[in-house]
Scaffold this motif. Structure first.
Motif, PDB file in Angstrom:
ATOM      1  N   CYS A   1     -13.731  39.490 -46.773  1.00 31.20           N
ATOM      2  CA  CYS A   1     -12.300  39.331 -46.500  1.00 31.20           C
ATOM      3  C   CYS A   1     -11.918  37.859 -46.355  1.00 31.20           C
ATOM      4  N   PRO A   2     -10.636  37.556 -46.567  1.00 32.65           N
ATOM      5  CA  PRO A   2     -10.191  36.170 -46.454  1.00 32.65           C
ATOM      6  C   PRO A   2     -10.195  35.690 -45.002  1.00 32.65           C
ATOM      7  N   LYS A   3     -10.207  34.386 -44.830  1.00 30.96           N
ATOM      8  CA  LYS A   3     -10.141  33.805 -43.491  1.00 30.96           C
ATOM      9  C   LYS A   3      -8.844  34.253 -42.820  1.00 30.96           C
ATOM     10  N   GLY A   4      -8.920  34.617 -41.551  1.00 25.15           N
ATOM     11  CA  GLY A   4      -7.744  35.027 -40.798  1.00 25.15           C
ATOM     12  C   GLY A   4      -7.362  36.485 -40.999  1.00 25.15           C
ATOM     13  N   PHE A   5      -8.255  37.304 -41.568  1.00 31.26           N
ATOM     14  CA  PHE A   5      -7.924  38.719 -41.768  1.00 31.26           C
ATOM     15  C   PHE A   5      -8.018  39.482 -40.454  1.00 31.26           C
ATOM     16  N   GLU A   6      -7.293  40.588 -40.384  1.00 30.62           N
ATOM     17  CA  GLU A   6      -7.404  41.522 -39.266  1.00 30.62           C
ATOM     18  C   GLU A   6      -7.607  42.907 -39.847  1.00 30.62           C
ATOM     19  N   MET A   7      -8.708  43.506 -39.497  1.00 28.55           N
ATOM     20  CA  MET A   7      -9.028  44.843 -40.001  1.00 28.55           C
ATOM     21  C   MET A   7      -8.404  45.871 -39.070  1.00 28.55           C
TER      22      MET A   7
ATOM     23  N   PHE B   1      -9.767  50.331 -49.469  1.00 26.57           N
ATOM     24  CA  PHE B   1     -10.786  49.752 -50.335  1.00 26.57           C
ATOM     25  C   PHE B   1     -10.977  50.656 -51.544  1.00 26.57           C
ATOM     26  N   SER B   2     -11.319  50.053 -52.688  1.00 23.92           N
ATOM     27  CA  SER B   2     -11.611  50.824 -53.892  1.00 23.92           C
ATOM     28  C   SER B   2     -12.370  49.933 -54.867  1.00 23.92           C
ATOM     29  N   PHE B   3     -13.411  50.484 -55.491  1.00 23.86           N
ATOM     30  CA  PHE B   3     -14.119  49.729 -56.520  1.00 23.86           C
ATOM     31  C   PHE B   3     -13.357  49.822 -57.828  1.00 23.86           C
ATOM     32  N   LEU B   4     -13.302  48.721 -58.550  1.00 22.57           N
ATOM     33  CA  LEU B   4     -12.722  48.696 -59.885  1.00 22.57           C
ATOM     34  C   LEU B   4     -13.841  48.887 -60.901  1.00 22.57           C
ATOM     35  N   GLU B   5     -13.470  49.193 -62.133  1.00 25.58           N
ATOM     36  CA  GLU B   5     -14.455  49.519 -63.164  1.00 25.58           C
ATOM     37  C   GLU B   5     -15.462  48.400 -63.419  1.00 25.58           C
ATOM     38  N   ASP B   6     -15.105  47.156 -63.163  1.00 21.29           N
ATOM     39  CA  ASP B   6     -16.030  46.040 -63.392  1.00 21.29           C
ATOM     40  C   ASP B   6     -16.955  45.790 -62.197  1.00 21.29           C
ATOM     41  N   GLY B   7     -16.874  46.639 -61.153  1.00 21.42           N
ATOM     42  CA  GLY B   7     -17.728  46.503 -59.979  1.00 21.42           C
ATOM     43  C   GLY B   7     -17.141  45.642 -58.881  1.00 21.42           C
ATOM     44  N   SER B   8     -15.983  45.031 -59.133  1.00 16.09           N
ATOM     45  CA  SER B   8     -15.327  44.245 -58.082  1.00 16.09           C
ATOM     46  C   SER B   8     -14.664  45.201 -57.088  1.00 16.09           C
ATOM     47  N   LEU B   9     -14.364  44.690 -55.907  1.00 15.75           N
ATOM     48  CA  LEU B   9     -13.830  45.505 -54.816  1.00 15.75           C
ATOM     49  C   LEU B   9     -12.383  45.132 -54.551  1.00 15.75           C
ATOM     50  N   LEU B  10     -11.490  46.078 -54.762  1.00 11.01           N
ATOM     51  CA  LEU B  10     -10.069  45.921 -54.479  1.00 11.01           C
ATOM     52  C   LEU B  10      -9.832  46.359 -53.040  1.00 11.01           C
ATOM     53  N   PHE B  11      -9.078  45.569 -52.270  1.00 13.75           N
ATOM     54  CA  PHE B  11      -8.815  45.976 -50.892  1.00 13.75           C
ATOM     55  C   PHE B  11      -7.541  45.330 -50.373  1.00 13.75           C
ATOM     56  N   SER B  12      -7.030  45.902 -49.280  1.00 20.59           N
ATOM     57  CA  SER B  12      -5.889  45.324 -48.581  1.00 20.59           C
ATOM     58  C   SER B  12      -6.211  45.270 -47.090  1.00 20.59           C
ATOM     59  N   VAL B  13      -5.860  44.149 -46.475  1.00 21.20           N
ATOM     60  CA  VAL B  13      -6.061  43.947 -45.039  1.00 21.20           C
ATOM     61  C   VAL B  13      -4.885  43.157 -44.484  1.00 21.20           C
ATOM     62  N   GLN B  14      -4.741  43.185 -43.173  1.00 21.78           N
ATOM     63  CA  GLN B  14      -3.709  42.389 -42.519  1.00 21.78           C
ATOM     64  C   GLN B  14      -4.152  40.927 -42.449  1.00 21.78           C
ATOM     65  N   ILE B  15      -3.175  40.039 -42.567  1.00 21.00           N
ATOM     66  CA  ILE B  15      -3.434  38.607 -42.456  1.00 21.00           C
ATOM     67  C   ILE B  15      -2.809  38.143 -41.144  1.00 21.00           C
ATOM     68  N   ALA B  16      -3.643  37.673 -40.223  1.00 18.71           N
ATOM     69  CA  ALA B  16      -3.206  37.382 -38.855  1.00 18.71           C
ATOM     70  C   ALA B  16      -2.122  36.322 -38.761  1.00 18.71           C
TER      71      ALA B  16
ATOM     72  N   ALA C   1      -3.214  41.920 -50.643  1.00 18.16           N
ATOM     73  CA  ALA C   1      -4.143  42.595 -51.558  1.00 18.16           C
ATOM     74  C   ALA C   1      -5.107  41.557 -52.129  1.00 18.16           C
ATOM     75  N   PHE C   2      -6.372  41.954 -52.233  1.00 17.74           N
ATOM     76  CA  PHE C   2      -7.427  41.027 -52.630  1.00 17.74           C
ATOM     77  C   PHE C   2      -8.430  41.728 -53.541  1.00 17.74           C
ATOM     78  N   ILE C   3      -9.154  40.924 -54.305  1.00 20.71           N
ATOM     79  CA  ILE C   3     -10.306  41.415 -55.063  1.00 20.71           C
ATOM     80  C   ILE C   3     -11.505  40.561 -54.673  1.00 20.71           C
ATOM     81  N   TYR C   4     -12.600  41.247 -54.341  1.00 23.78           N
ATOM     82  CA  TYR C   4     -13.860  40.576 -54.050  1.00 23.78           C
ATOM     83  C   TYR C   4     -14.770  40.750 -55.258  1.00 23.78           C
ATOM     84  N   PHE C   5     -15.275  39.635 -55.786  1.00 22.57           N
ATOM     85  CA  PHE C   5     -16.193  39.642 -56.918  1.00 22.57           C
ATOM     86  C   PHE C   5     -17.603  39.426 -56.367  1.00 22.57           C
ATOM     87  N   PRO C   6     -18.399  40.508 -56.220  1.00 23.68           N
ATOM     88  CA  PRO C   6     -19.688  40.406 -55.531  1.00 23.68           C
ATOM     89  C   PRO C   6     -20.698  39.484 -56.223  1.00 23.68           C
ATOM     90  N   ASN C   7     -20.709  39.448 -57.550  1.00 25.31           N
ATOM     91  CA  ASN C   7     -21.666  38.585 -58.249  1.00 25.31           C
ATOM     92  C   ASN C   7     -21.390  37.114 -57.998  1.00 25.31           C
TER      93      ASN C   7
END
Length: 172
Positions: free
Chosen positions: A48-54, A60-75, A94-100
């Motif tokens: 998650c990005p700096k300053g997030f609040e869960m 959360f949801s995986f996209l077809e390329d293996g990246s992780l789509l998610f939404s969180v609160q920004i403090a 809304a964010f995408i995390y690219f694990p590789n």
């Protein structure tokens, strides 16, 4: 099988259906469906990005390329509409995390507060969002515009204006 899942929120499936993921606001847990056991623990601070609040409404949801789509609160970002309609005034992004690459990018403009993210087909997904300083009547909770997002978050196309609580099934 018996796996302790007490205190976990926002469960979601891996793309292959072999794993279930859930979080406890600090960590993302990966569980093997067939083995019935926890396989991995990932600190949310690494994703998650700096300053997030869960919170329990994180998506959360995986996209077809293996990246992780998610939404969180920004403090440190507020939303006037959310402040008047719900208990939290923090804006949701809304964010995408690219694990590789171990890289997270924001995929929707800072002017909007994300209400919902919905996985689509063929690498596309949808975001319901409202202008953080927009004007909606108090009775329109979960009413925002629906956008189709393509190219790993690089393109946004307005689909429906003031979509009331959109939801749909993924098509192959």
């Amino acid at each position: 099988k018996n796996v302790k899942t007490e205190g976990l929120f926002a469960p979601f499936w891996s793309l292959d259906g072999q794993y279930v993921y859930a979080n406890d606001f600090k960590y993302l847990y990966k569980f093997s469906v067939s083995a019935g056991k926890q396989e991995e623990v990932i600190p949310l601070a690494d994703i998650c990005p700096k300053g997030f609040e869960m919170d329990a409404s994180a998506k959360f949801s995986f996209l077809e390329d293996g990246s992780l789509l998610f939404s969180v609160q920004i403090a440190d970002e507020d939303c006037r509409i959310c402040k008047s309609l719900v208990s939290s005034s923090h804006k949701r992004g809304a964010f995408i995390y690219f694990p590789n690459e171990k890289r997270t990018v924001r995929i929707f403009t800072d002017d909007y507060c994300v209400e919902n993210i919905i996985d689509g087909a063929h690498g596309d997904f949808y975001i319901a969002a409202h202008k953080k300083d927009g004007k909606f009547p108090k009775s329109t909770l979960n009413t925002g515009d629906l956008y189709k997002i393509s190219d790993s978050g690089k393109r946004a196309e307005l689909i429906i204006i003031k979509a009331n609580n959109p939801s749909f099934a993924k098509q192959k």
